[in-house]
Design an enzyme around this catalytic site. Structure first.
Site, PDB file in Angstrom:
ATOM      1  N   ARG A  65      56.167  28.082  50.485  1.00 13.28           N
ATOM      2  CA  ARG A  65      55.664  28.519  49.187  1.00 13.28           C
ATOM      3  C   ARG A  65      54.370  29.302  49.308  1.00 13.28           C
ATOM      4  O   ARG A  65      54.208  30.342  48.686  1.00 13.28           O
ATOM      5  CB  ARG A  65      55.501  27.309  48.254  1.00 13.28           C
ATOM      6  CG  ARG A  65      54.935  27.632  46.875  1.00 13.28           C
ATOM      7  CD  ARG A  65      55.520  28.887  46.232  1.00 13.28           C
ATOM      8  NE  ARG A  65      56.981  28.902  46.245  1.00 13.28           N
ATOM      9  CZ  ARG A  65      57.696  30.014  46.136  1.00 13.28           C
ATOM     10  NH1 ARG A  65      57.116  31.192  46.026  1.00 13.28           N
ATOM     11  NH2 ARG A  65      59.017  29.944  46.143  1.00 13.28           N
ATOM     12  N   LYS A 124      39.389  44.240  38.096  1.00  8.88           N
ATOM     13  CA  LYS A 124      40.225  43.324  37.324  1.00  8.88           C
ATOM     14  C   LYS A 124      41.293  42.726  38.242  1.00  8.88           C
ATOM     15  O   LYS A 124      42.483  43.031  38.151  1.00  8.88           O
ATOM     16  CB  LYS A 124      40.855  44.063  36.143  1.00  8.88           C
ATOM     17  CG  LYS A 124      39.823  44.580  35.143  1.00  8.88           C
ATOM     18  CD  LYS A 124      40.454  45.404  34.044  1.00  8.88           C
ATOM     19  CE  LYS A 124      39.406  45.940  33.080  1.00  8.88           C
ATOM     20  NZ  LYS A 124      39.965  46.804  32.028  1.00  8.88           N
ATOM     21  N   LYS A 157      27.047  52.117  32.601  1.00  5.66           N
ATOM     22  CA  LYS A 157      27.963  52.122  31.459  1.00  5.66           C
ATOM     23  C   LYS A 157      27.158  52.168  30.167  1.00  5.66           C
ATOM     24  O   LYS A 157      25.936  52.332  30.175  1.00  5.66           O
ATOM     25  CB  LYS A 157      28.881  50.907  31.529  1.00  5.66           C
ATOM     26  CG  LYS A 157      29.632  50.799  32.864  1.00  5.66           C
ATOM     27  CD  LYS A 157      30.661  49.706  32.887  1.00  5.66           C
ATOM     28  CE  LYS A 157      31.920  50.153  32.202  1.00  5.66           C
ATOM     29  NZ  LYS A 157      33.023  49.195  32.379  1.00  5.66           N
ATOM     30  N   GLU A 209      29.411  56.404  33.574  1.00  5.32           N
ATOM     31  CA  GLU A 209      30.381  56.502  32.485  1.00  5.32           C
ATOM     32  C   GLU A 209      29.763  57.266  31.320  1.00  5.32           C
ATOM     33  O   GLU A 209      28.634  56.990  30.916  1.00  5.32           O
ATOM     34  CB  GLU A 209      30.792  55.107  32.030  1.00  5.32           C
ATOM     35  CG  GLU A 209      31.778  55.092  30.876  1.00  5.32           C
ATOM     36  CD  GLU A 209      32.074  53.683  30.403  1.00  5.32           C
ATOM     37  OE1 GLU A 209      32.860  53.003  31.071  1.00  5.32           O
ATOM     38  OE2 GLU A 209      31.495  53.259  29.396  1.00  5.32           O
ATOM     39  N   ASP A 234      35.543  58.060  29.828  1.00 10.69           N
ATOM     40  CA  ASP A 234      36.266  56.881  29.373  1.00 10.69           C
ATOM     41  C   ASP A 234      36.848  57.091  27.982  1.00 10.69           C
ATOM     42  O   ASP A 234      36.119  57.427  27.038  1.00 10.69           O
ATOM     43  CB  ASP A 234      35.320  55.679  29.374  1.00 10.69           C
ATOM     44  CG  ASP A 234      36.059  54.367  29.183  1.00 10.69           C
ATOM     45  OD1 ASP A 234      37.219  54.282  29.622  1.00 10.69           O
ATOM     46  OD2 ASP A 234      35.479  53.439  28.608  1.00 10.69           O
TER      47      ASP A 234
END
Length: 300
Positions: free
Chosen positions: A109, A144, A176, A205, A226
């Site tokens: 597993r 992420k 940002k 950004e 963005d």
């Protein structure tokens, strides 16, 4: 070829051995606890097994798979029929294993969890890379990632043909909205970042074309446009490619990117497209490890 050596066909850097070892140690500890109560029912004899891929995929995660099995049976023999990074069809036998029956079952597993998750990431990345092929745009990942598996997933991004964005908060400065707001302007934020961390890459950004011009004039290593709509994005590319800037600073697109619209974004002339879903929305590849000889009808 060892599990950690890249093939000449796929010249990506191997994962750090210490990272693989630590990942595998955690995975086995949480799965085995104080012992595999079910595997203990099996006779502890030599046996064989085969690893079957049940869908089309890009293979990724061999180092973790191997380390899981070798941690429980150092003498296990793993004969891979495919290289890391290979694209395989459903029904392919990826490898055969020869070792102790209990160890093969106990490592099953954890080894599959690594291989199916990282193959899922690499497969998704490869689809996005294919979608922009020929445009000059590169596919980037983000932070992420699954907790504790960042290095592994970012390795899988490279295996799939993508490019790593910053690894964490320590290896690049990324300005940002909040930074610009706190420091008063894009230019002021850039100057502060350069003064504080002059040796780190600087990514900025921007939310408007005026901020884009400000960042271009001040200078940085990459500009993230963005959530620009298509007309504004194309105008941003025109501005960045025109004198006096003439394309000296790459443009990155992020936000609202999906596979269907990816080609159109790349065709606008941007340099990079970063996509959080590559590592966040992971769908594991369907794999199985079965005791016994590999079936002759399976493709390999």
């Amino acid at each position: 070829m060892s599990a950690t050596e890249p093939s000449s066909k796929h010249p990506f850097a191997p994962p750090p051995e210490g990272v693989v070892a630590a990942d595998v140690s955690r995975a086995l500890a949480e799965d085995l606890g104080d012992g595999d109560a079910t595997a203990a029912l099996l006779p502890d004899v030599a046996d064989e097994a085969y690893l079957l891929c049940k869908e089309d995929a890009v293979v990724c995660g061999r180092p973790w798979f191997d380390a899981c099995h070798r941690a429980l049976d150092p003498a296990v023999r793993i004969d891979w029929r495919v290289a890391e990074g290979d694209r395989v069809a459903a029904g392919t036998v990826l490898a055969t294993l020869h070792g102790r029956a209990r160890a093969l079952v106990s490592a099953e597993r954890a080894s599959l969890n690594f291989l199916q998750t990282l193959s899922g990431t690499a497969t998704a990345v490869a689809k996005h890379v294919d979608a922009v092929r020929g445009t000059g745009a590169r596919i980037l990942d983000t932070r992420k990632t699954l907790p504790g598996l960042r290095i592994a997933q970012k390795y899988a991004v490279r295996v799939g043909g993508g490019v790593n964005h910053r690894i964490g908060l320590y290896d690049a400065v990324m300005l940002k909205e909040n930074h610009v707001r706190a420091l008063g302007s894009v230019a002021a934020a850039i100057r502060a970042a350069r003064a504080a961390r002059p040796n780190l890459p600087l990514i900025v950004e921007v939310e408007t074309l005026d901020q884009l011009r400000e960042a271009l004039a001040e200078g940085c290593d990459r500009i993230l446009i963005d959530d620009f709509d298509a007309p504004t994005r194309r105008e941003a590319v025109r501005i960045a490619r025109a004198a006096p800037f003439a394309g000296t600073i790459p443009l990155e697109v992020s936000g609202g990117v999906d596979l269907d619209g990816l080609r159109a974004i790349a065709a606008d002339g941007v340099d990079c497209i970063s996509i959080g879903a590559l590592t966040k929305h992971v769908r594991a590849i369907d794999l199985s490890l079965k005791l016994g000889p590999a079936p002759r009808v399976a493709r390999h």
